[in-house]
Structures are given as structure tokens and as C-alpha cells.
Design a protein around this motif. Sequence first.
Motif, PDB file in Angstrom:
ATOM      1  N   UNK A 186       0.828  -1.197   0.000  1.00 18.43           N
ATOM      2  CA  UNK A 186       0.000   0.000   0.000  1.00 18.43           C
ATOM      3  C   UNK A 186       0.871   1.259   0.000  1.00 18.43           C
ATOM      4  N   UNK A 187       0.213   2.412  -0.027  1.00 19.44           N
ATOM      5  CA  UNK A 187       0.913   3.690  -0.009  1.00 19.44           C
ATOM      6  C   UNK A 187       0.032   4.737   0.639  1.00 19.44           C
ATOM      7  N   UNK A 188       0.640   5.621   1.423  1.00 25.27           N
ATOM      8  CA  UNK A 188      -0.112   6.741   1.982  1.00 25.27           C
ATOM      9  C   UNK A 188      -0.306   7.860   0.963  1.00 25.27           C
ATOM     10  N   UNK A 189       0.458   7.813  -0.121  1.00 25.65           N
ATOM     11  CA  UNK A 189       0.390   8.874  -1.128  1.00 25.65           C
ATOM     12  C   UNK A 189      -0.800   8.704  -2.068  1.00 25.65           C
ATOM     13  N   UNK A 190      -1.236   7.450  -2.276  1.00 22.03           N
ATOM     14  CA  UNK A 190      -2.344   7.191  -3.201  1.00 22.03           C
ATOM     15  C   UNK A 190      -2.946   5.835  -2.881  1.00 22.03           C
ATOM     16  N   UNK A 191      -4.129   5.593  -3.369  1.00 18.79           N
ATOM     17  CA  UNK A 191      -4.769   4.283  -3.215  1.00 18.79           C
ATOM     18  C   UNK A 191      -4.202   3.336  -4.275  1.00 18.79           C
ATOM     19  N   UNK A 192      -3.555   2.287  -3.849  1.00 13.26           N
ATOM     20  CA  UNK A 192      -2.931   1.337  -4.775  1.00 13.26           C
ATOM     21  C   UNK A 192      -3.956   0.268  -5.153  1.00 13.26           C
ATOM     22  N   UNK A 193      -4.273   0.110  -6.447  1.00 14.77           N
ATOM     23  CA  UNK A 193      -5.242  -0.916  -6.867  1.00 14.77           C
ATOM     24  C   UNK A 193      -4.786  -2.322  -6.486  1.00 14.77           C
ATOM     25  N   UNK A 194      -5.734  -3.207  -6.287  1.00 15.85           N
ATOM     26  CA  UNK A 194      -5.410  -4.584  -5.900  1.00 15.85           C
ATOM     27  C   UNK A 194      -4.507  -5.263  -6.924  1.00 15.85           C
ATOM     28  N   UNK A 195      -4.786  -5.059  -8.207  1.00 20.59           N
ATOM     29  CA  UNK A 195      -3.977  -5.717  -9.231  1.00 20.59           C
ATOM     30  C   UNK A 195      -2.523  -5.268  -9.157  1.00 20.59           C
ATOM     31  N   UNK A 196      -2.313  -3.998  -8.879  1.00 17.45           N
ATOM     32  CA  UNK A 196      -0.942  -3.488  -8.751  1.00 17.45           C
ATOM     33  C   UNK A 196      -0.248  -4.086  -7.534  1.00 17.45           C
ATOM     34  N   UNK A 197      -0.993  -4.257  -6.484  1.00 14.24           N
ATOM     35  CA  UNK A 197      -0.410  -4.836  -5.264  1.00 14.24           C
ATOM     36  C   UNK A 197       0.080  -6.269  -5.524  1.00 14.24           C
ATOM     37  N   UNK A 198      -0.773  -7.069  -6.125  1.00 13.35           N
ATOM     38  CA  UNK A 198      -0.367  -8.458  -6.353  1.00 13.35           C
ATOM     39  C   UNK A 198       0.678  -8.566  -7.458  1.00 13.35           C
ATOM     40  N   UNK A 199       0.605  -7.684  -8.459  1.00 14.73           N
ATOM     41  CA  UNK A 199       1.635  -7.682  -9.501  1.00 14.73           C
ATOM     42  C   UNK A 199       3.008  -7.369  -8.898  1.00 14.73           C
ATOM     43  N   UNK A 200       3.048  -6.405  -7.986  1.00 11.26           N
ATOM     44  CA  UNK A 200       4.320  -6.054  -7.344  1.00 11.26           C
ATOM     45  C   UNK A 200       4.861  -7.223  -6.527  1.00 11.26           C
ATOM     46  N   UNK A 201       3.982  -7.893  -5.805  1.00  5.94           N
ATOM     47  CA  UNK A 201       4.410  -9.037  -4.993  1.00  5.94           C
ATOM     48  C   UNK A 201       4.981 -10.138  -5.878  1.00  5.94           C
ATOM     49  N   UNK A 202       4.323 -10.403  -6.991  1.00  8.63           N
ATOM     50  CA  UNK A 202       4.799 -11.445  -7.903  1.00  8.63           C
ATOM     51  C   UNK A 202       6.111 -11.044  -8.562  1.00  8.63           C
ATOM     52  N   UNK A 203       6.222  -9.774  -8.933  1.00  8.72           N
ATOM     53  CA  UNK A 203       7.451  -9.305  -9.572  1.00  8.72           C
ATOM     54  C   UNK A 203       8.641  -9.377  -8.619  1.00  8.72           C
ATOM     55  N   UNK A 204       8.395  -9.031  -7.378  1.00  5.65           N
ATOM     56  CA  UNK A 204       9.457  -9.055  -6.372  1.00  5.65           C
ATOM     57  C   UNK A 204       9.748 -10.466  -5.868  1.00  5.65           C
TER      58      UNK A 204
END
Length: 263
Positions: free
Chosen positions: A51-69
Motif C-alpha cells: 500500500x501507499x499513503x500517497x495514493x490508493x494502490x489498486x489490488x492488481x498493482x499490489x499483487x503484480x508487485x508481490x509477484x514481480x518481487x
Amino acid sequence: MKIMLDAGHGYSTAGKRSPDGIREYEFTRMVAAYAKDILETYQNVTVYLAHSDARDVPLQERTDDANRLMVDAYVSIHGNAYGTTWNDANGIETYVYLTKPKEAYELALKIQQHLVVMTGLRDRGVKTADFHVLRETHMTAALSECGFYTNKDEAARMKTEAFQRTCAQAIVQGIADQYHLVKKSVPTPGGQAFFKVQVGAFSERKNADDLVASLKSKGFNSFIYSENSQFKVQAGAFAERKNAKDLAARLKANGFNAYIHLD
């Protein structure tokens, strides 16, 4: 080991909220922040935030980041609600994906157990669900609902730093137990210590199991952990000593031995 913590929802996304307007993210972001601090006191652990305090992070972006990392575990932190008005729905529950992956289920059980014991809230169990963060992640994933925003008592507790820190400690303890994490030799400044209520210590597991069953029959939650070749039974852990003393007194009134230690 790489762990991603996900504070459910954001400032502007729907999420749950209390009838008096407390938003889910106000709670989840703090629990995630405290959990990150505690996790970073363990060896060889890298923590990412979905997540981020700067903006609302979409669910797809959250899981994409986890998979990429290619993180090893994804833990999503939430608050629950039943309807939109005050009611008696209460307790803690933790979710894994519908197929109930073995490692995810084991992690969820540990997190659930620690949350219930350390908060003292009702155990609603480990359940399955088709939540996006459980379905779309390629790694072990669990999602915990840490109390009800529509329950006046639980909503009030969720506003407090003490409860937020307690939930963070419980979630981290579940992760640490699952992955056998080892503390760094030099503690991180500002680390949170807890007053733990221990009820017994045995050389044989069966004796510990018997004590847990006896405690359950009297309405007390507890769990077993292994330390120094002993099976120890713990009935609670609290940021404030008064809460630990209150539990110890109730245990003693029901015929159990109990003592408090700071850890």
C-alpha cells in the motif's frame, strides 16, 4: 526472506468503516507499520509494503508487485464489519485461498492463534475465500480480519495504539513461528516488549495439550510453543502490564497457575 505486508484498502477506497466514520485504512496502515518495524528486528528479512499513503494502490498493482518481487509471503491486514450499524458481531478470522494451500493454511493458523490469544477476542477460525490478494499472488498468502468496526467495543480498541501494536506483534509472531525467523543480536531501538501470561511448562507435549484443553473448557484461549526443550503454554500477551495482571488473576481464580514475564 522477503515478506509483503498489505494494509487493506486505502484512504479513498471503499473498505469497512465504523458507524461513527472510522475508516479501515486508518487502522490497517498503523498495524502494517508496526509489523514492519518488528519484522525488521529479525535476521535476513526484507519487508515490502503493498500500500501507499500517497495514493490508493489498486489490488492488481499490489499483487503484480508481490509477484514481480518474488516475495515469500504476502500478509493482508484488514478490519471486519457486519452491516453498517452498531451490532454484536465480533472476533478475529483469517483467510486463505479456496484450495487451502498447505503452507498458507499453516501460516494462517499461526497468525490466527496469536491474534486471538494476544487480543483476547473471539476466535472465528481460519476460513477460505476467493479474495483477489489470495487468488492472484504466486506465493503463500493469508488475510486477517482484526476485529469488527461495527462492534462498539472492538472499534474503540482498534483506534488505540496499544491494540494496533498488539495485532502487529501477533501477526509477526505467526510469521516468525511459520518460517523459524531468528532475532538479530542487537534489538532495534524502540522495539515493543509484551507482558506474557504463562500457565505451564512441561517436558512432555501431552501434558501441555492436556492443560490447553482444560483452559479451553473454562473459556480461556491458549497456545503451545517450544523453548529450551520444554513445551510452554501461554494464555495471553499484552502491551500493558495491567491487562496481563487481570488475565493472571482470572486464571488463578479458576484454579490455574499463572505468572507474568516481560519479553
